[in-house]
Design a protein around this motif. Structure first.
Motif, mmCIF file in Angstrom:
data_model
loop_
_atom_site.group_PDB
_atom_site.id
_atom_site.type_symbol
_atom_site.label_atom_id
_atom_site.label_comp_id
_atom_site.label_asym_id
_atom_site.label_seq_id
_atom_site.Cartn_x
_atom_site.Cartn_y
_atom_site.Cartn_z
ATOM 1 N N UNK A 103 -2.269 29.839 61.270
ATOM 2 C CA UNK A 103 -2.336 29.194 59.953
ATOM 3 C C UNK A 103 -3.482 29.702 59.082
ATOM 4 N N UNK A 104 -4.545 30.171 59.720
ATOM 5 C CA UNK A 104 -5.686 30.678 58.951
ATOM 6 C C UNK A 104 -5.323 31.887 58.095
ATOM 7 N N UNK A 105 -4.226 32.558 58.436
ATOM 8 C CA UNK A 105 -3.777 33.695 57.646
ATOM 9 C C UNK A 105 -3.378 33.274 56.228
ATOM 10 N N UNK A 106 -3.150 31.970 56.018
ATOM 11 C CA UNK A 106 -2.827 31.467 54.682
ATOM 12 C C UNK A 106 -3.959 31.739 53.700
ATOM 13 N N UNK A 107 -5.133 31.950 54.231
ATOM 14 C CA UNK A 107 -6.288 32.265 53.396
ATOM 15 C C UNK A 107 -6.010 33.425 52.456
ATOM 16 N N UNK A 108 -5.288 34.439 52.944
ATOM 17 C CA UNK A 108 -5.037 35.632 52.144
ATOM 18 C C UNK A 108 -4.108 35.364 50.959
ATOM 19 N N UNK A 109 -3.369 34.260 51.036
ATOM 20 C CA UNK A 109 -2.445 33.927 49.959
ATOM 21 C C UNK A 109 -3.096 33.089 48.869
ATOM 22 N N UNK A 306 -6.344 27.482 40.369
ATOM 23 C CA UNK A 306 -7.546 26.930 41.014
ATOM 24 C C UNK A 306 -7.202 25.837 42.019
ATOM 25 N N UNK A 307 -6.170 25.056 41.735
ATOM 26 C CA UNK A 307 -5.790 23.941 42.614
ATOM 27 C C UNK A 307 -5.345 24.422 43.992
ATOM 28 N N UNK A 308 -4.849 25.664 44.073
ATOM 29 C CA UNK A 308 -4.372 26.186 45.350
ATOM 30 C C UNK A 308 -5.527 26.385 46.334
ATOM 31 N N UNK A 309 -6.702 26.668 45.817
ATOM 32 C CA UNK A 309 -7.874 26.773 46.683
ATOM 33 C C UNK A 309 -8.411 25.383 47.015
ATOM 34 N N UNK A 310 -8.394 24.515 46.019
ATOM 35 C CA UNK A 310 -8.943 23.165 46.192
ATOM 36 C C UNK A 310 -8.179 22.351 47.232
ATOM 37 N N UNK A 311 -6.876 22.639 47.399
ATOM 38 C CA UNK A 311 -6.073 21.842 48.333
ATOM 39 C C UNK A 311 -6.509 22.011 49.782
ATOM 40 N N UNK A 312 -7.270 23.075 50.060
ATOM 41 C CA UNK A 312 -7.703 23.335 51.420
ATOM 42 C C UNK A 312 -9.087 22.762 51.732
ATOM 43 N N UNK A 313 -9.681 22.058 50.786
ATOM 44 C CA UNK A 313 -10.994 21.473 51.027
ATOM 45 C C UNK A 313 -10.961 20.570 52.256
ATOM 46 N N UNK A 314 -12.035 20.673 53.057
ATOM 47 C CA UNK A 314 -12.192 19.837 54.258
ATOM 48 C C UNK A 314 -11.130 20.109 55.316
ATOM 49 N N UNK A 315 -10.576 21.314 55.313
ATOM 50 C CA UNK A 315 -9.647 21.741 56.359
ATOM 51 C C UNK A 315 -10.203 23.002 57.021
ATOM 52 N N UNK A 316 -9.596 23.430 58.129
ATOM 53 C CA UNK A 316 -10.035 24.651 58.797
ATOM 54 C C UNK A 316 -9.927 25.858 57.867
ATOM 55 N N UNK A 317 -8.831 25.887 57.107
ATOM 56 C CA UNK A 317 -8.648 27.005 56.175
ATOM 57 C C UNK A 317 -9.694 26.935 55.066
ATOM 58 N N UNK A 318 -9.995 25.720 54.615
ATOM 59 C CA UNK A 318 -11.013 25.555 53.595
ATOM 60 C C UNK A 318 -12.373 26.038 54.064
ATOM 61 N N UNK A 319 -12.724 25.739 55.318
ATOM 62 C CA UNK A 319 -13.991 26.202 55.876
ATOM 63 C C UNK A 319 -14.023 27.724 55.963
ATOM 64 N N UNK A 320 -12.863 28.301 56.279
ATOM 65 C CA UNK A 320 -12.773 29.761 56.345
ATOM 66 C C UNK A 320 -12.944 30.363 54.949
ATOM 67 N N UNK A 321 -12.332 29.753 53.964
ATOM 68 C CA UNK A 321 -12.474 30.208 52.572
ATOM 69 C C UNK A 321 -13.942 30.139 52.146
ATOM 70 N N UNK A 322 -14.626 29.076 52.534
ATOM 71 C CA UNK A 322 -16.052 28.946 52.210
ATOM 72 C C UNK A 322 -16.853 30.096 52.809
#
Length: 338
Positions: A103-109, A306-322
């Motif tokens: 699922x972390x691969x979603x980061x690239x999208x 911008x909302x597409x990045x915000x939706x991952x806040x406080x998730x594993x993917x969000x931490x990876x994006x950070x």
């Protein structure tokens, strides 16, 4: 009926590979097999040919690589399934195709995640990239490296797109990825998954009004013949991943594994050079063919998504994006100290 046809094609592919494996056992040369869905003139295929030569060199002729291009053994998903059962050694898949397993691969999208090509490659070649390559091991595949797939941009058949609002009411082909669907829908378009092999006809017949992909794929697929508007908005940078079957890997000796890793690493570096040249050629040729190529004002696209990045806040993917964003900031700080 459709499922039965797909199953039959899959079975035939597996049988064909098993027959080839049986033939290879009669030789002292250990043969690995790699399949992909791209044209033989594509930089990915050319890089695989280079990998074959490097593997022969490192092994002193004791190992070889057979390449099956142009979807001979099925789609990316089908090739991955062959990989998982050990009937195929290697394949190339888009990072988006791995989202179901990693699922972390979603980061690239996430649109506009990377600030520059340097930022992109620093992430891929650093700790984050290595972690993602190893994340598929529970699913019987492992990553050996990343191929450059450039940045994806919109091309359309009936009218040009200059800003997100222009996508309103347009059916845009996307990969079979929920992240890609969400991105296009958020921009105002109507995301429509269509297989790559059927896309030319879909564009020609008006099943979809456009698609999104990188310049070499746009050119080599000949989609420019029916889509005369290309907006370089570069919304996502999704790499290709060179993956290896863990079932096959475990049958190799440590020395053989080292040969494969070195040949793959050489292939990755070669592909970067080939990709840049192919991108420049593709843009030049489609312009000659009458395609209107426009560089986008990205600010509106960044705001719209911008909302597409915000939706991952406080998730594993969000931490990876950070971590990805922090890596860019860290690189900028280091550069400023020089």
């Amino acid at each position: 009926m459709v499922k039965r046809k797909k199953l039959s094609a899959m079975v035939l592919a597996i049988v064909a590979v098993f027959i080839l494996n049986a033939c290879a056992e009669q030789s002292d040369v250990k043969v690995l097999r790699i399949a992909h869905g791209l044209d033989v003139n594509h930089p990915v295929h050319e890089a695989m040919v280079y990998m074959q030569k490097r593997l022969q060199f490192y092994s002193n002729g004791n190992m070889d690589l057979l390449i099956y291009p142009s979807g001979q053994l099925g789609s990316e998903r089908e090739n991955l399934e062959l990989l998982q059962i050990g009937s195929l050694s290697m394949t190339k898949v888009s990072a988006s195709s791995l989202e179901a397993f990693v699922p972390e691969m979603k980061m690239f999208s996430v649109p506009y995640l990377f600030s520059s090509p340097a930022h992109f490659w620093n992430v891929l070649q650093g700790d984050i990239g290595k972690e993602l390559l190893n994340a598929g091991v529970p699913y019987y595949f492992m990553g050996l490296g990343y191929y450059d797939a450039g940045s994806r941009s919109f091309y359309t058949t009936k009218k040009p797109v200059y800003q997100p609002d222009d996508l309103e009411g347009m059916k845009i082909r996307v990969m079979n990825s929920q992240s890609a669907v969400n991105m296009v829908n958020t921009m105002g378009g109507s995301a429509t998954p269509v297989s790559w092999g059927e896309l030319y006809t879909a564009l020609q017949q008006g099943v979809v009004d456009g698609a999104e992909n990188n310049p070499p794929s746009f050119y080599l697929s000949k989609h420019y013949e029916v889509a005369k508007y290309y907006l370089l908005d570069e919304h996502t940078s999704i790499p290709d991943v060179l993956v290896f079957s863990t079932n096959v890997w475990d049958q190799l000796s440590n020395t053989e594994q080292a040969w494969v890793r070195k040949a793959a690493a050489d292939s990755v570096e070669k592909q970067k050079v080939l990709w840049q040249a192919s991108t420049e050629l593709a843009l030049s040729e489609v312009k000659k063919a009458g395609v209107e190529v426009v560089k986008a004002d990205k600010s509106q696209f960044v705001s719209k998504t911008a909302s597409l990045r915000e939706q991952y806040q406080d998730t594993k993917i969000g931490l990876l994006i950070d971590r990805v964003v922090a890596e860019d900031a860290s690189a900028s700080d280091t550069k400023g100290d020089e």
